[in-house]
Design a protein around this motif. Structure first.
Motif, PDB file in Angstrom:
ATOM      1  N   ALA A   8      -2.077 -75.249  10.349  1.00 10.20           N
ATOM      2  CA  ALA A   8      -0.682 -74.802  10.181  1.00 10.20           C
ATOM      3  C   ALA A   8       0.146 -75.886   9.540  1.00 10.20           C
ATOM      4  CB  ALA A   8      -0.098 -74.401  11.542  1.00 10.20           C
ATOM      5  N   ALA A   9      -0.134 -77.107   9.948  1.00  7.74           N
ATOM      6  CA  ALA A   9       0.632 -78.224   9.387  1.00  7.74           C
ATOM      7  C   ALA A   9       0.362 -78.371   7.910  1.00  7.74           C
ATOM      8  CB  ALA A   9       0.281 -79.514  10.136  1.00  7.74           C
ATOM      9  N   VAL A  10      -0.904 -78.177   7.538  1.00  7.43           N
ATOM     10  CA  VAL A  10      -1.255 -78.270   6.111  1.00  7.43           C
ATOM     11  C   VAL A  10      -0.557 -77.183   5.314  1.00  7.43           C
ATOM     12  CG1 VAL A  10      -3.158 -78.028   4.478  1.00  7.43           C
ATOM     13  CG2 VAL A  10      -3.464 -79.403   6.548  1.00  7.43           C
ATOM     14  N   LEU A  11      -0.534 -75.935   5.875  1.00  5.99           N
ATOM     15  CA  LEU A  11       0.114 -74.806   5.178  1.00  5.99           C
ATOM     16  C   LEU A  11       1.598 -75.065   4.982  1.00  5.99           C
ATOM     17  CD1 LEU A  11       0.020 -71.968   3.982  1.00  5.99           C
ATOM     18  CD2 LEU A  11       0.298 -71.047   6.310  1.00  5.99           C
ATOM     19  N   VAL A  12       2.251 -75.516   6.030  1.00  3.76           N
ATOM     20  CA  VAL A  12       3.688 -75.802   5.938  1.00  3.76           C
ATOM     21  C   VAL A  12       3.936 -76.886   4.914  1.00  3.76           C
ATOM     22  CG1 VAL A  12       5.677 -76.738   7.177  1.00  3.76           C
ATOM     23  CG2 VAL A  12       4.214 -75.009   8.261  1.00  3.76           C
ATOM     24  N   SER A  13       3.075 -77.880   4.912  1.00  2.34           N
ATOM     25  CA  SER A  13       3.248 -78.976   3.950  1.00  2.34           C
ATOM     26  C   SER A  13       3.146 -78.477   2.524  1.00  2.34           C
ATOM     27  CB  SER A  13       2.179 -80.062   4.206  1.00  2.34           C
ATOM     28  OG  SER A  13       2.356 -80.638   5.472  1.00  2.34           O
ATOM     29  N   LEU A  14       2.135 -77.575   2.312  1.00  8.14           N
ATOM     30  CA  LEU A  14       1.985 -77.008   0.967  1.00  8.14           C
ATOM     31  C   LEU A  14       3.206 -76.210   0.547  1.00  8.14           C
ATOM     32  CD1 LEU A  14      -1.760 -75.883   1.152  1.00  8.14           C
ATOM     33  CD2 LEU A  14      -0.795 -77.756  -0.219  1.00  8.14           C
ATOM     34  N   LEU A  15       3.729 -75.397   1.510  1.00  3.30           N
ATOM     35  CA  LEU A  15       4.929 -74.609   1.213  1.00  3.30           C
ATOM     36  C   LEU A  15       6.101 -75.519   0.864  1.00  3.30           C
ATOM     37  CD1 LEU A  15       4.714 -71.834   3.972  1.00  3.30           C
ATOM     38  CD2 LEU A  15       4.568 -71.489   1.489  1.00  3.30           C
ATOM     39  N   MET A  17       6.018 -78.514  -0.231  1.00  2.00           N
ATOM     40  CA  MET A  17       5.805 -79.187  -1.509  1.00  2.00           C
ATOM     41  C   MET A  17       6.129 -78.257  -2.666  1.00  2.00           C
ATOM     42  SD  MET A  17       2.277 -81.266  -0.743  1.00  2.00           S
ATOM     43  CE  MET A  17       2.119 -81.729  -2.454  1.00  2.00           C
ATOM     44  N   SER A  18       5.682 -76.983  -2.507  1.00  2.00           N
ATOM     45  CA  SER A  18       5.937 -75.998  -3.582  1.00  2.00           C
ATOM     46  C   SER A  18       7.409 -75.758  -3.752  1.00  2.00           C
ATOM     47  CB  SER A  18       5.202 -74.691  -3.258  1.00  2.00           C
ATOM     48  OG  SER A  18       5.547 -73.691  -4.192  1.00  2.00           O
ATOM     49  N   LEU A  19       8.075 -75.535  -2.618  1.00  2.00           N
ATOM     50  CA  LEU A  19       9.517 -75.292  -2.678  1.00  2.00           C
ATOM     51  C   LEU A  19      10.250 -76.524  -3.152  1.00  2.00           C
ATOM     52  CD1 LEU A  19      10.028 -73.263   0.614  1.00  2.00           C
ATOM     53  CD2 LEU A  19      10.173 -72.399  -1.729  1.00  2.00           C
ATOM     54  N   GLY A 101      17.171 -68.167   3.018  1.00  2.00           N
ATOM     55  CA  GLY A 101      16.258 -67.660   4.042  1.00  2.00           C
ATOM     56  C   GLY A 101      15.266 -68.726   4.483  1.00  2.00           C
ATOM     57  N   ASN A 102      14.312 -68.297   5.310  1.00  2.00           N
ATOM     58  CA  ASN A 102      13.335 -69.260   5.813  1.00  2.00           C
ATOM     59  C   ASN A 102      12.300 -69.598   4.746  1.00  2.00           C
ATOM     60  OD1 ASN A 102      11.331 -67.211   5.812  1.00  2.00           O
ATOM     61  ND2 ASN A 102      12.117 -66.480   7.797  1.00  2.00           N
ATOM     62  N   VAL A 103      11.456 -70.519   5.107  1.00  4.00           N
ATOM     63  CA  VAL A 103      10.495 -71.029   4.146  1.00  4.00           C
ATOM     64  C   VAL A 103       9.558 -69.942   3.657  1.00  4.00           C
ATOM     65  CG1 VAL A 103       8.510 -72.589   3.867  1.00  4.00           C
ATOM     66  CG2 VAL A 103      10.559 -73.372   5.078  1.00  4.00           C
ATOM     67  N   VAL A 104       9.123 -69.069   4.541  1.00  2.79           N
ATOM     68  CA  VAL A 104       8.182 -68.000   4.168  1.00  2.79           C
ATOM     69  C   VAL A 104       8.847 -67.033   3.195  1.00  2.79           C
ATOM     70  CG1 VAL A 104       6.801 -66.073   5.038  1.00  2.79           C
ATOM     71  CG2 VAL A 104       6.917 -68.227   6.322  1.00  2.79           C
ATOM     72  N   LYS A 105      10.124 -66.684   3.482  1.00  2.00           N
ATOM     73  CA  LYS A 105      10.853 -65.747   2.611  1.00  2.00           C
ATOM     74  C   LYS A 105      11.011 -66.346   1.214  1.00  2.00           C
ATOM     75  CE  LYS A 105      15.375 -63.470   2.144  1.00  2.00           C
ATOM     76  NZ  LYS A 105      15.830 -64.199   0.960  1.00  2.00           N
ATOM     77  N   ARG A 106      11.360 -67.595   1.139  1.00  2.14           N
ATOM     78  CA  ARG A 106      11.551 -68.229  -0.163  1.00  2.14           C
ATOM     79  C   ARG A 106      10.246 -68.305  -0.955  1.00  2.14           C
ATOM     80  NH1 ARG A 106      14.894 -73.630   1.188  1.00  2.14           N
ATOM     81  NH2 ARG A 106      15.237 -72.969   3.334  1.00  2.14           N
ATOM     82  N   TYR A 107       9.194 -68.656  -0.236  1.00  2.00           N
ATOM     83  CA  TYR A 107       7.891 -68.746  -0.884  1.00  2.00           C
ATOM     84  C   TYR A 107       7.466 -67.384  -1.436  1.00  2.00           C
ATOM     85  CZ  TYR A 107       2.898 -69.535  -1.548  1.00  2.00           C
ATOM     86  OH  TYR A 107       1.639 -69.612  -2.083  1.00  2.00           O
TER      87      TYR A 107
END
Length: 482
Positions: A8-15, A17-19, A101-107
């Motif tokens: 999960a930490a890796v996924l959040v980090s990727l998000l 970084m992308s954002l 919005g939240n990170v998931v919405k933006r992604y």
């Protein structure tokens, strides 16, 4: 458990970084893949996007909405309707895509843009007042009055002419239709809208006009002493009236029928009455046309709605038989007060006579006849006015003949089997007279001039003439012997 938290930490980090890369690139610009009404606003700031849309809408204002009015079409520029757009709302929304919005919405929004793009449509608002003006000023020009069935007369025979339908645009409904179309149905490409019109049916039929065959009234006057220009005006007036068909209850206006008084409409400058004087005016002599028709109308016993006498007498009819027209304040109008259509025939002849014949269905008794009598009520002789002219020498005398004023009445005499049964007053007319003006020259010998001016002040013509005679005698005595 530790492996799950680690993933999960890796996924959040990727998000993040992308954002973070997207935000850092240009946090105040619109993301790639966004268009507004097809205008690519990717990478633009708010001001840049607003300017791009303004330029697009200016070009859009040159496009046209094709309006169908009956069987006519009209290309109306979009700019005529004051259309405004929701630019700021659309740009603000575009700037927020992938940033709120939240990170998931933006992604998710950013990924959607990469795969599908996003196009915003602008809401449009038409300026109803501008639409109303356009419809009233431009679209109503396409209205067409119905042409009633009519007749032509040649070689003593009538020929039926069918009528034509008319149309009249419904202004209020058309405004609503245009506003609704612009705000809800406008698309790129051709735009077409049919406006609501009301069809008006022509009046009359062959059966109705078949009744027109009897001569109801006729009258002729002469313009043999008229100049070429005045004769032209009389001829033109007769032509404008000729062929008129009036249905029961309709009112005829001489002014509306023969106007405008322009060269293009067949008129020239000629003498006419104005404020008791004869002056040249465009269409001078047209009153003889209205007078001739007035007398034909009287003999057809139609209802006279409006009639005025001339300011001074005319030579071509008796007192009270004339009908003057002047602008819109003096008109000759009459109504078809019969139950059948009537036809007006008007023409002039080579010997300078004008005639009007009124045809319809004769319903009056054959043993009944009418005639007209002009009666002089009062006569006002002209006054004599003496005036001096210091610019003329003693002995000068000029006389401007005055004109007698009259009051007269016109009567209709009705007879049945040759016996008078009625005497009806038709009108009472007053004609102005004009003063007889005598002008004397008063320049010269001071004593003689003073005596002459005293006679003029006393309005004593005999004494003034005596002073003129004395001045002439003095001048003759002073003249050297030849």
């Amino acid at each position: 458990m530790k492996k799950w938290w680690s993933a999960a930490a890796v996924l959040v980090s990727l998000l993040l970084m992308s954002l973070g890369m997207t935000v850092c690139a240009a946090e105040s610009t619109i993301l790639k893949g966004i268009t507004i009404e097809g205008v690519d606003v990717s990478g633009m700031t708010k001001d840049e996007a607003m300017n791009a849309l303004t330029a697009y809408e200016a070009k859009l204002g040159e496009e046209t909405l094709t309006l169908k009015i009956g069987d006519q079409t009209l290309d109306a520029p979009l700019s005529s309707f004051g259309v405004t757009y929701s630019n700021e709302d659309a740009v603000t929304s575009a700037l927020q895509v992938g940033r709120t919005g939240n990170v998931v919405k933006r992604y998710k929004e950013q990924k959607d843009l990469q795969h599908n793009g996003l196009n915003y449509t602008l809401s449009r608002t038409a300026n109803e007042e501008m639409v109303q003006v356009y419809v009233q000023d431009t679209c109503t020009k396409y209205d067409q009055d119905a042409k009633n069935a009519s007749l032509t007369r040649e070689n003593g025979e009538f020929t039926f002419v069918p009528g034509e339908e008319g149309r009249e645009i419904n202004v209020d409904s058309s405004v609503r239709a245009i506003v609704d179309y612009l705000e809800n149905d406008w698309t790129d490409g051709e735009n077409f809208l049919e406006l609501p019109v009301q069809v008006t049916k022509p009046e009359g039929s062959a059966e109705d006009l078949a009744y027109v065959k009897d001569l109801l009234g006729s009258f002729t006057t002469s313009f043999s002493t008229s100049s070429a220009d005045r004769s032209k005006n009389v001829n033109s007036g007769a032509k404008h009236v000729n062929g008129t068909v009036l249905y029961p209850g309709e009112t005829f206006s001489m002014y509306e029928t023969v106007a405008p008084f322009t060269a293009e409409n067949g008129y020239a400058m000629a003498g006419s009455y104005l404020n008791g004087e004869v002056v040249d005016s465009m269409g001078g002599g047209i009153c003889q046309v209205s007078t001739t028709l007035y007398n034909a109308v009287l003999r057809a016993e139609l209802e006279v709605v409006e009639r005025s006498p001339h300011s001074m007498t005319v030579h071509y009819v008796e007192l009270s038989e004339d009908a003057a027209i002047a602008g819109t304040y003096k008109d000759f109008k009459f109504k078809n007060s019969t139950e059948y259509p009537i036809y007006i025939e008007g023409y002039t002849t080579s010997d300078k006579k004008i005639t009007f014949n009124i045809y319809g269905k004769e319903t009056r008794d054959s043993n009944r006849s009418i005639s007209f009598e002009s009666v002089l009520v009062n006569e006002v002789k002209p006054n004599t006015i003496l005036r001096d002219d210091a610019g003329q020498g003693l002995g000068y005398k000029n006389v401007s003949a005055g004109k007698t004023g009259y009051v007269a009445e016109l009567y209709k005499i009705v007879k049945v089997n040759g016996v008078q049964t009625d005497r009806i007053k038709i009108n009472k007319s007053t004609y102005k007279g004009s003063d007889r003006v005598v002008t004397y020259g008063t320049a010269g010998d001071p004593t003689l001039s003073e005596n002459l001016r005293a006679a003029i002040a006393a309005q004593d013509e005999a004494l003034a003439d005596a002073n003129v005679a004395a001045a002439n005698a003095a001048a003759a005595a002073a003249a050297p012997v030849q």
